[in-house]
Structure formats: C-alpha cells, structure tokens
Design an enzyme around this catalytic site. Structure first.
Site, PDB file in Angstrom:
ATOM      1  N   SER A 123       0.780  -1.214  -0.032  1.00 44.37           N
ATOM      2  CA  SER A 123       0.006  -0.101  -0.131  1.00 44.37           C
ATOM      3  C   SER A 123       0.849   1.374   0.067  1.00 44.37           C
ATOM      4  CB  SER A 123      -0.910   0.145   1.385  1.00 44.37           C
ATOM      5  OG  SER A 123      -1.584   1.147   1.345  1.00 44.37           O
ATOM      6  N   LYS A 149      -0.929  -0.943  -4.667  1.00 34.51           N
ATOM      7  CA  LYS A 149      -2.085  -0.078  -4.202  1.00 34.51           C
ATOM      8  C   LYS A 149      -1.707   1.237  -3.857  1.00 34.51           C
ATOM      9  CE  LYS A 149      -4.876  -0.149   0.391  1.00 34.51           C
ATOM     10  NZ  LYS A 149      -5.507  -1.164   0.941  1.00 34.51           N
ATOM     11  N   LYS A 151      -2.976   5.015  -2.384  1.00 40.46           N
ATOM     12  CA  LYS A 151      -3.986   5.663  -1.703  1.00 40.46           C
ATOM     13  C   LYS A 151      -4.240   6.950  -2.736  1.00 40.46           C
ATOM     14  CE  LYS A 151      -4.214   3.553   2.040  1.00 40.46           C
ATOM     15  NZ  LYS A 151      -5.586   2.847   2.594  1.00 40.46           N
ATOM     16  N   ASP A 177      -7.085   3.120  -3.351  1.00 43.54           N
ATOM     17  CA  ASP A 177      -7.799   3.142  -2.043  1.00 43.54           C
ATOM     18  C   ASP A 177      -8.161   4.501  -1.721  1.00 43.54           C
ATOM     19  OD1 ASP A 177      -8.940   2.452   0.079  1.00 43.54           O
ATOM     20  OD2 ASP A 177      -7.437   1.533   1.292  1.00 43.54           O
ATOM     21  N   GLU A 202     -10.865   0.652  -4.006  1.00 43.11           N
ATOM     22  CA  GLU A 202     -11.454   0.381  -2.627  1.00 43.11           C
ATOM     23  C   GLU A 202     -12.116   1.487  -2.013  1.00 43.11           C
ATOM     24  OE1 GLU A 202      -7.863  -1.296  -0.748  1.00 43.11           O
ATOM     25  OE2 GLU A 202      -8.837  -1.388   1.344  1.00 43.11           O
ATOM     26  N   ASP A 227     -14.080  -2.061   2.106  1.00 44.24           N
ATOM     27  CA  ASP A 227     -12.866  -2.424   3.174  1.00 44.24           C
ATOM     28  C   ASP A 227     -13.836  -1.770   4.585  1.00 44.24           C
ATOM     29  OD1 ASP A 227     -11.288  -1.855   5.566  1.00 44.24           O
ATOM     30  OD2 ASP A 227      -9.708  -0.893   4.134  1.00 44.24           O
ATOM     31  N   LYS A 251     -10.302  -7.622   6.748  1.00 50.39           N
ATOM     32  CA  LYS A 251      -9.276  -7.250   8.031  1.00 50.39           C
ATOM     33  C   LYS A 251      -9.738  -7.598   9.229  1.00 50.39           C
ATOM     34  CE  LYS A 251      -7.673  -2.810   6.247  1.00 50.39           C
ATOM     35  NZ  LYS A 251      -8.017  -1.160   6.179  1.00 50.39           N
ATOM     36  N   GLY A 279      -4.529  -4.831   5.625  1.00 45.16           N
ATOM     37  CA  GLY A 279      -3.515  -4.593   6.799  1.00 45.16           C
ATOM     38  C   GLY A 279      -3.687  -3.502   7.523  1.00 45.16           C
TER      39      GLY A 279
HETATM   40  O1  OSB Z   1      -7.522   1.456   4.229  1.00 51.12           O
HETATM   41  O2  OSB Z   1      -6.462  -0.442   3.722  1.00 51.12           O
HETATM   42  C1  OSB Z   1      -6.565   0.670   4.391  1.00 51.12           C
HETATM   43  C2  OSB Z   1      -3.600   1.425   6.865  1.00 51.12           C
HETATM   44  C3  OSB Z   1      -4.175   1.789   7.728  1.00 51.12           C
HETATM   45  C4  OSB Z   1      -5.492   1.842   8.076  1.00 51.12           C
HETATM   46  C5  OSB Z   1      -6.388   1.660   6.775  1.00 51.12           C
HETATM   47  C6  OSB Z   1      -5.481   1.273   5.611  1.00 51.12           C
HETATM   48  C7  OSB Z   1      -4.422   1.050   5.597  1.00 51.12           C
HETATM   49  C8  OSB Z   1      -3.412   0.570   4.487  1.00 51.12           C
HETATM   50  C9  OSB Z   1      -2.256  -0.205   4.580  1.00 51.12           C
HETATM   51  O3  OSB Z   1      -3.775   0.785   3.288  1.00 51.12           O
HETATM   52  C10 OSB Z   1      -2.169  -1.620   4.881  1.00 51.12           C
HETATM   53  C11 OSB Z   1      -1.017  -2.052   5.262  1.00 51.12           C
HETATM   54  O4  OSB Z   1       0.026  -2.080   4.537  1.00 51.12           O
HETATM   55  O5  OSB Z   1      -0.850  -2.628   6.623  1.00 51.12           O
HETATM   56 MG    MG Z   2      -8.549   0.294   2.721  1.00 51.02          MG
END
Ligand code: OSB
Ligand code: MG
Length: 359
Positions: A123, A149, A151, A177, A202, A227, A251, A279
């Site tokens: 991510s 991925k 953001k 995402d 996402e 999510d 998750k 994650g």
């Molecule tokens: O939306 O998936 C998410 C991290 C913290 C809170 C929400 C998200 C995320 C990530 C990182 O996208 C996921 C990771 O690498 O652990």
């Molecule tokens: Mg997410």
C-alpha cells in the site's frame, strides 16, 4: 514504534505506530494478539487507548463468566458488548493463539490454509509529488512486490494513476484505495479511472453507503471493493446481495477477529466473490495471523501482506521477508511467532496484568 517513513492516507498521516498487544497466559500456554486500532479514531471509531480501556474494563473481565473457556465461548460472551471489534479481535486472537499452542496446531491449518506462502502487495501512501510517488513505486517493484495499491483522494487520483501506468506499464497489478474520500456526485470523475485497467477501487464512499456503492458499481467498469463498510459476515451478505461490491477486503481487526474473518471468506467464496487480506501496519504479531488467513483458498488476490521492512526498520518478531514476491506462512503452533523479549522491552511504555485466577 517508529515508522520508516510517514504514511499518508485520505484520513491522515501516521509517523509512528501506537502498538497494543494482548498476552493471554493460561496454565498450559501463552498467546499473543495485536490490537490494530490506530492512535486516533480516523479510519474508524476505535483508537488504541480506547481499546485498552474496553479490554481492561469489559472484555477481559467477561472471561470470568465462562465456566469452560474456549475461543468460541469467549467470542460469544464478548457479543454482549456492542462494537469495539478491534479490541475484541486482539483478545480473541491472543486466546486462540494460546489454545492452538497448547494443542500444537498452527493458526494456518486451524483456519484451513491451502498454501504455504502468500503473494505480497504493498500500500503506497499519498505523496507530495508524482516524482516522489514514482520513485517509491519503483522501489517496491524492484523489491518484488506483486501488486501496488495507491492511496487516493480528491486532487490525488487520476494523475498519479496515469503516471504509474505510463512509467511501469500495463502489466503491473494496480489498484487504488480512497478510504471513503468521495461522494456519489464524484461518479463521473471516478469513471476516468476506468481507462487504467485497475484491479479494483477500494472504498470510494463512506462506510454506511452500501446503496451508493451499488450505484457507483453500475457506473464504473473498475470493480468496487469494500473495506470500511465490511464490518461482519451479515453486512457482507447484504452488500453482495445488492451489488455494492464485487471484491472484499478482509481485515480481521475491523470485523472482530479471525473467526468472523473466516465466515466472511466463506460467504464470499460461496458467492464467487474474490477476497484479499487487508492490513493495518501490523508488527510481526498481527502480520503472522494475517498471513495465515491469507492462505485460505478464497484469497485469490494479493493482500496488503507486505514484508516487515515495509513499515519498520526493526520488527519485534522474526521479520517477515519477501521471497520472489511472496511471504511465508508461519508453520509453528499458534500464530507461529512471538515477540523477541529485548525488542519488546525496548518499545514497551506500559504493561498491565489482569489476573483471572480461575483460568
Ligand atoms: O484502508 O487499507 C486501508 C492502513 C491503515 C488503515 C487503513 C488502511 C491501511 C493501508 C495499509 O492501506 C495496509 C498495510 O500495509 O498494512
Ligand atoms: Mg482500505
């Protein structure tokens, strides 16, 4: 724990990881669980100090009501308290880990894993410039990550995606995402992402907007993945029934633990819906359990199951490492890893012991 670099999303910027572990000690064994709540209630309503309070005041004492404690009884008794899935997941996982260690069973075989390694995605946070983004993505691809991925948020969406596609080509598995940053009025704008052959988008809309996601899914060619909205197996069944998504991010913290995660996996698999493991910047403790879950047969897309060094210069367990883009599923009993005492001590700011004599 310090993060190697700030991690920026549409809801905020993390520079450190506020870690809360639950350790369960029984007469037979010990078990560990990581609470994935973040230090502030931005991704969801839970936050680390709040989760600690719910654990000490309600969840841990509820164990005292059980005559024959096992993980299913614990899970059922915690249902008397509304919400707080991340706090519940941490206790349930620690308890399950202890139970599995006593039985000599690995978490992966308990959950029903079918593979011994899982493909790793990564991510990538919002950056200050496209150049910075391309440099970071290039580094992750060089390291072997099998899926990227990005953001996104309004003002950081079409152009960064276009730039990554132009620089690294059409073969890269790429997804985005939004962490709820858009509204349905942005549908025309989001349709522009359809040009880039993304695996999925996402959580474009707020958590409660299942019907909005269903409407958006009709308007986009890019598959919609949920999510934040996916809080239970029941909600998942409803989301699928109305076409709110065609992919699900599981998750464990968000849904109250690995038992509920497996139920969501089963609902999706029965409906032909792909799932992947999300994650929350976990240390090796949370990562180990996630990787075990990601080895189930319905996890057909790479997850945010990165190597430890994605976030941490030094993890507190044996680090998870990338091997040709894959992360190994731990084989030992329970989650298969434990904190290395010196490393744990070095990051520990407080410890509380809650005695339950009758266990
Ligand atoms: O939306 O998936 C998410 C991290 C913290 C809170 C929400 C998200 C995320 C990530 C990182 O996208 C996921 C990771 O690498 O652990
Ligand atoms: Mg997410």
């Amino acid at each position: 724990m310090p993060l190697k670099a700030p991690f920026r999303t549409s809801f905020g910027t993390e520079t450190t990881k506020d870690v809360l572990f639950v350790k369960v000690v029984t007469s037979e064994s010990e078990g560990w669980g990581e609470c994935v709540a973040m230090s502030e209630p931005r991704y969801c309503s839970e936050y680390t100090d709040g989760a600690a309070e719910v654990l000490r005041k309600f969840l841990i004492p509820s164990l005292g009501q059980l005559t024959d404690p096992d993980v299913h009884a614990l899970s059922a008794t915690m249902e008397q308290f509304a919400g707080h899935p991340m706090a519940k997941a941490a206790l349930e996982t620690a308890f399950l880990d202890a139970e599995l260690r006593a039985a000599g069973t690995s978490m992966s075989s308990y959950l029903g894993a079918v593979v011994d390694r899982v493909p790793a995605g990564v991510s990538v946070g919002i950056k200050n410039s496209i150049d910075e983004l391309l440099e970071e993505v290039g580094g992750f691809l060089d390291a072997g990550y099998l899926r990227i991925k990005l953001k996104i948020e309004p003002g950081w969406d079409i152009e960064p995606v276009r730039a990554v596609r132009e620089r690294f080509g059409d073969d890269v598995l790429l997804q985005v995402d939004a962490n709820t940053a858009y509204t349905l009025a942005d549908a025309r704008h989001l349709q522009r992402l359809d040009d880039f052959d993304l695996l999925l988008i996402e959580q474009p809309l707020p958590e409660e907007e299942l019907r909005g996601h269903a409407r958006l899914a009709e308007m986009m060619r890019t598959p919609v993945c949920l999510d934040e909205s996916i809080t239970s197996a029941k909600v998942t069944a409803d989301a699928l029934a109305i076409g709110a998504c065609s992919v699900v991010n599981i998750k464990p913290g968000r849904v109250g633990g690995y038992l509920e995660s497996r139920r969501i996996h089963d609902v999706c698999k029965a409906n032909g819906i792909a799932v992947w493991c999300g994650g929350m910047l976990e240390t090796g403790i949370g990562r180990a359990a996630n990787v075990a879950l990601a080895a189930l047969p319905g996890f057909v897309l790479p997850g945010d199951t990165s190597a430890s060094d994605r976030y941490f210069a030094e993890d507190i367990t044996e680090p998870f490492v990338l091997d040709n883009g894959y992360v190994k599923v731990p084989e030992g009993p329970g989650i298969g890893v434990e904190p290395i005492p010196d490393l744990l001590e070095a990051i520990t700011t407080s410890v509380e012991w809650i005695g339950m004599d009758r266990l």
